[in-house]
Design a protein around this motif. Sequence first.
Motif, PDB file in Angstrom:
ATOM      1  N   ILE A   1      -3.763   8.918  10.133  1.00  0.00           N
ATOM      2  CA  ILE A   1      -4.679   8.228  10.212  1.00  0.00           C
ATOM      3  C   ILE A   1      -5.517   6.916  10.306  1.00  0.00           C
ATOM      4  CG2 ILE A   1      -6.465   7.662   8.583  1.00  0.00           C
ATOM      5  CD1 ILE A   1      -5.640   9.823   6.437  1.00  0.00           C
ATOM      6  N   HIS A   2      -3.865   5.964  10.725  1.00  0.00           N
ATOM      7  CA  HIS A   2      -4.176   4.589  11.434  1.00  0.00           C
ATOM      8  C   HIS A   2      -4.388   4.825  12.780  1.00  0.00           C
ATOM      9  CE1 HIS A   2      -2.366   1.281  13.683  1.00  0.00           C
ATOM     10  NE2 HIS A   2      -2.767   0.495  12.439  1.00  0.00           N
ATOM     11  N   ARG A   3      -3.730   5.988  13.641  1.00  0.00           N
ATOM     12  CA  ARG A   3      -3.980   6.104  15.035  1.00  0.00           C
ATOM     13  C   ARG A   3      -4.909   6.422  14.959  1.00  0.00           C
ATOM     14  NH1 ARG A   3       0.213   8.131  19.412  1.00  0.00           N
ATOM     15  NH2 ARG A   3      -1.208   8.471  20.277  1.00  0.00           N
ATOM     16  N   ALA A   4      -5.914   6.934  14.243  1.00  0.00           N
ATOM     17  CA  ALA A   4      -7.189   7.705  14.351  1.00  0.00           C
ATOM     18  C   ALA A   4      -8.166   6.488  14.334  1.00  0.00           C
ATOM     19  CB  ALA A   4      -8.094   8.792  13.663  1.00  0.00           C
ATOM     20  N   SER A   5      -8.338   5.134  12.954  1.00  0.00           N
ATOM     21  CA  SER A   5      -8.973   4.512  12.604  1.00  0.00           C
ATOM     22  C   SER A   5      -8.832   3.406  13.001  1.00  0.00           C
ATOM     23  CB  SER A   5      -9.270   4.604  10.798  1.00  0.00           C
ATOM     24  OG  SER A   5      -8.021   4.132  10.093  1.00  0.00           O
ATOM     25  N   ASN A   6      -7.368   2.939  13.247  1.00  0.00           N
ATOM     26  CA  ASN A   6      -7.075   1.622  13.575  1.00  0.00           C
ATOM     27  C   ASN A   6      -7.004   0.640  11.651  1.00  0.00           C
ATOM     28  OD1 ASN A   6      -5.998   1.403  16.365  1.00  0.00           O
ATOM     29  ND2 ASN A   6      -7.888   0.993  16.812  1.00  0.00           N
ATOM     30  N   ASP A   7      -7.471   1.261  10.926  1.00  0.00           N
ATOM     31  CA  ASP A   7      -8.014   0.741   9.739  1.00  0.00           C
ATOM     32  C   ASP A   7      -6.279   0.590   9.227  1.00  0.00           C
ATOM     33  OD1 ASP A   7      -8.134   0.160   6.810  1.00  0.00           O
ATOM     34  OD2 ASP A   7      -9.741   1.960   7.223  1.00  0.00           O
ATOM     35  N   ALA A   8      -5.913  -0.911   9.079  1.00  0.00           N
ATOM     36  CA  ALA A   8      -4.883  -2.104   9.000  1.00  0.00           C
ATOM     37  C   ALA A   8      -4.348  -1.377   7.384  1.00  0.00           C
ATOM     38  CB  ALA A   8      -5.547  -3.343   8.983  1.00  0.00           C
ATOM     39  N   SER A   9      -5.225  -0.452   6.161  1.00  0.00           N
ATOM     40  CA  SER A   9      -4.569  -0.509   5.123  1.00  0.00           C
ATOM     41  C   SER A   9      -3.832   0.401   4.618  1.00  0.00           C
ATOM     42  CB  SER A   9      -6.169  -0.119   4.198  1.00  0.00           C
ATOM     43  OG  SER A   9      -6.595   0.985   4.721  1.00  0.00           O
ATOM     44  N   TYR A  10      -3.741   1.581   6.634  1.00  0.00           N
ATOM     45  CA  TYR A  10      -2.366   2.224   6.097  1.00  0.00           C
ATOM     46  C   TYR A  10      -2.035   2.129   6.970  1.00  0.00           C
ATOM     47  CZ  TYR A  10      -6.791   5.464   5.449  1.00  0.00           C
ATOM     48  OH  TYR A  10      -7.565   6.583   4.878  1.00  0.00           O
ATOM     49  N   MET A  11      -1.241   0.402   7.631  1.00  0.00           N
ATOM     50  CA  MET A  11      -0.428   0.586   7.911  1.00  0.00           C
ATOM     51  C   MET A  11       0.244  -0.275   7.028  1.00  0.00           C
ATOM     52  SD  MET A  11       0.948   1.057  10.778  1.00  0.00           S
ATOM     53  CE  MET A  11       0.590   1.279  11.682  1.00  0.00           C
ATOM     54  N   SER A  12      -0.335  -1.146   6.173  1.00  0.00           N
ATOM     55  CA  SER A  12      -0.192  -1.506   4.947  1.00  0.00           C
ATOM     56  C   SER A  12       0.969  -0.481   3.647  1.00  0.00           C
ATOM     57  CB  SER A  12      -1.283  -2.265   4.404  1.00  0.00           C
ATOM     58  OG  SER A  12      -1.971  -3.162   4.907  1.00  0.00           O
ATOM     59  N   TYR A  13       0.241   0.680   4.030  1.00  0.00           N
ATOM     60  CA  TYR A  13       0.438   1.897   3.102  1.00  0.00           C
ATOM     61  C   TYR A  13       2.147   1.959   3.888  1.00  0.00           C
ATOM     62  CZ  TYR A  13       0.789   6.526   1.126  1.00  0.00           C
ATOM     63  OH  TYR A  13       0.905   7.763   0.256  1.00  0.00           O
ATOM     64  N   ILE A  14       1.834   2.679   4.938  1.00  0.00           N
ATOM     65  CA  ILE A  14       3.147   2.961   5.484  1.00  0.00           C
ATOM     66  C   ILE A  14       4.295   1.542   5.485  1.00  0.00           C
ATOM     67  CG2 ILE A  14       4.407   3.102   7.435  1.00  0.00           C
ATOM     68  CD1 ILE A  14       1.688   4.440   8.675  1.00  0.00           C
ATOM     69  N   GLN A  15       4.415   0.073   5.334  1.00  0.00           N
ATOM     70  CA  GLN A  15       4.809  -0.763   4.754  1.00  0.00           C
ATOM     71  C   GLN A  15       5.700  -0.399   3.395  1.00  0.00           C
ATOM     72  OE1 GLN A  15       2.544  -3.896   7.131  1.00  0.00           O
ATOM     73  NE2 GLN A  15       4.247  -4.586   7.786  1.00  0.00           N
ATOM     74  N   SER A  16       4.419  -0.323   2.969  1.00  0.00           N
ATOM     75  CA  SER A  16       5.175  -0.245   1.430  1.00  0.00           C
ATOM     76  C   SER A  16       5.705   0.822   0.992  1.00  0.00           C
ATOM     77  CB  SER A  16       4.131  -0.406   0.778  1.00  0.00           C
ATOM     78  OG  SER A  16       2.843  -1.309   0.852  1.00  0.00           O
ATOM     79  N   ASN A  17       5.258   2.020   1.283  1.00  0.00           N
ATOM     80  CA  ASN A  17       6.156   3.683   1.402  1.00  0.00           C
ATOM     81  C   ASN A  17       7.014   3.786   2.475  1.00  0.00           C
ATOM     82  OD1 ASN A  17       4.540   4.575  -1.403  1.00  0.00           O
ATOM     83  ND2 ASN A  17       2.836   3.724  -0.029  1.00  0.00           N
ATOM     84  N   GLY A  18       7.096   3.475   3.518  1.00  0.00           N
ATOM     85  CA  GLY A  18       8.249   3.764   4.310  1.00  0.00           C
ATOM     86  C   GLY A  18       9.872   3.890   4.048  1.00  0.00           C
TER      87      GLY A  18
END
Length: 401
Positions: free
Chosen positions: A159-176
Amino acid sequence: MAFTTTMLAWSIIEFGDNMKSELANAKAALQWSSDYLLKAATATPGTLYVQVGEPNSDHHCWERPEDMDTPRNVYKISAQNPGSDVAAETAAALAAASIVFQNSNPSYSKMLLQTAMNVFDLADKYRGSYSDSLGSVVCPFYCSYSGYNDELLWGAAWIHRASNDASYMSYIQSNGHTDGSEDDDFSFSWDDKRAGTKVLLSKFFLENKIDEFQMYKQHSDNYICSLIPGLPNSQSYTPGGLLYKQSESNLQYVTTSSFLLLTYAKYLNSNGGRTSCGSTIVTSDSLIVQAKKQIDYILGDNPMRMSYMVGFSDKYPTRIHHRGSSVPSVHDHPDRISCDDGRQYYNSGSPNPNILIGAIVGGPDSNDNYGDDRSNYSESEPATYINAPFVGAVAFFSAGD
């Protein structure tokens, strides 16, 4: 099916430029499956339909699709019956497909992406494995052995790659840290997304050099290095040179790993073209060479001198574990063939009357032997999730033609 859709979309995203006249066919196939997933995700709010059919009776009957009379039960996940694994994979599929249709069909692409976000929210908010909430019909056929954390990160990454929505990158950082990277067994399949997620996220690191994402590059290196024979911690290979993970549908791991080798080589090529495996420098070219050996093996460069793609070359599997292929067609046998009557064709030693052109079977055993036996489903059953990553791999090599 969702994983098949994700991998077909990823194949087009990375290597669609090489597909030439076949690009339209690849996109048509992708739209067929993304349409289906879109319906499954939007028919009822807060629900994702994940299975049609009763698997025990379906597996018992050997009949062609035209004669099917087993129950068409419909199963769904929801807040009450969570299925984070299947929902997050569906989100990944819809997001990846949205990238493919971004230019050619922007309204469709937008609908796919929005639905992906909605399905991901369902997966994340109501956590649980669908083989727990729907255990009686999901297991033992489609159990989630790797859990659902790998799918949550995979879905967020797409979803991040498709949207560039930073919240999904934050999600990955928090749950990685929850995807089990520490005990990764280096497989990439419909059940286990860890290696694929790392390669996908390594692209983000290579382009942006954000320190928090360096771990995904390191994990990708570890996985890619495990695919190079002769290096420490290398995975198992047959005497004939085929990657060998397990006896059941082993070629699924061969096609996924070959795809990741080529995709990672592409990412590395835009950033120096090399990486290190311990003290050994590995170039993107060497990754391509290794992938080519695997693809060539599947297409006939192997000790059996057999193509494991049905209908390709002079010698290929003729008794595959596939109902529609092995039971006479309605054209040749207009009368109904019942559930149990089809067993005579299952047990027959004759070649399948209908050639399932293009299907890749499970493949040979650990000693490169293949018996071409319909009842040995581990070796003779084709699957869409074996074929989908293969599409990208052969597209890559077709550029050299």
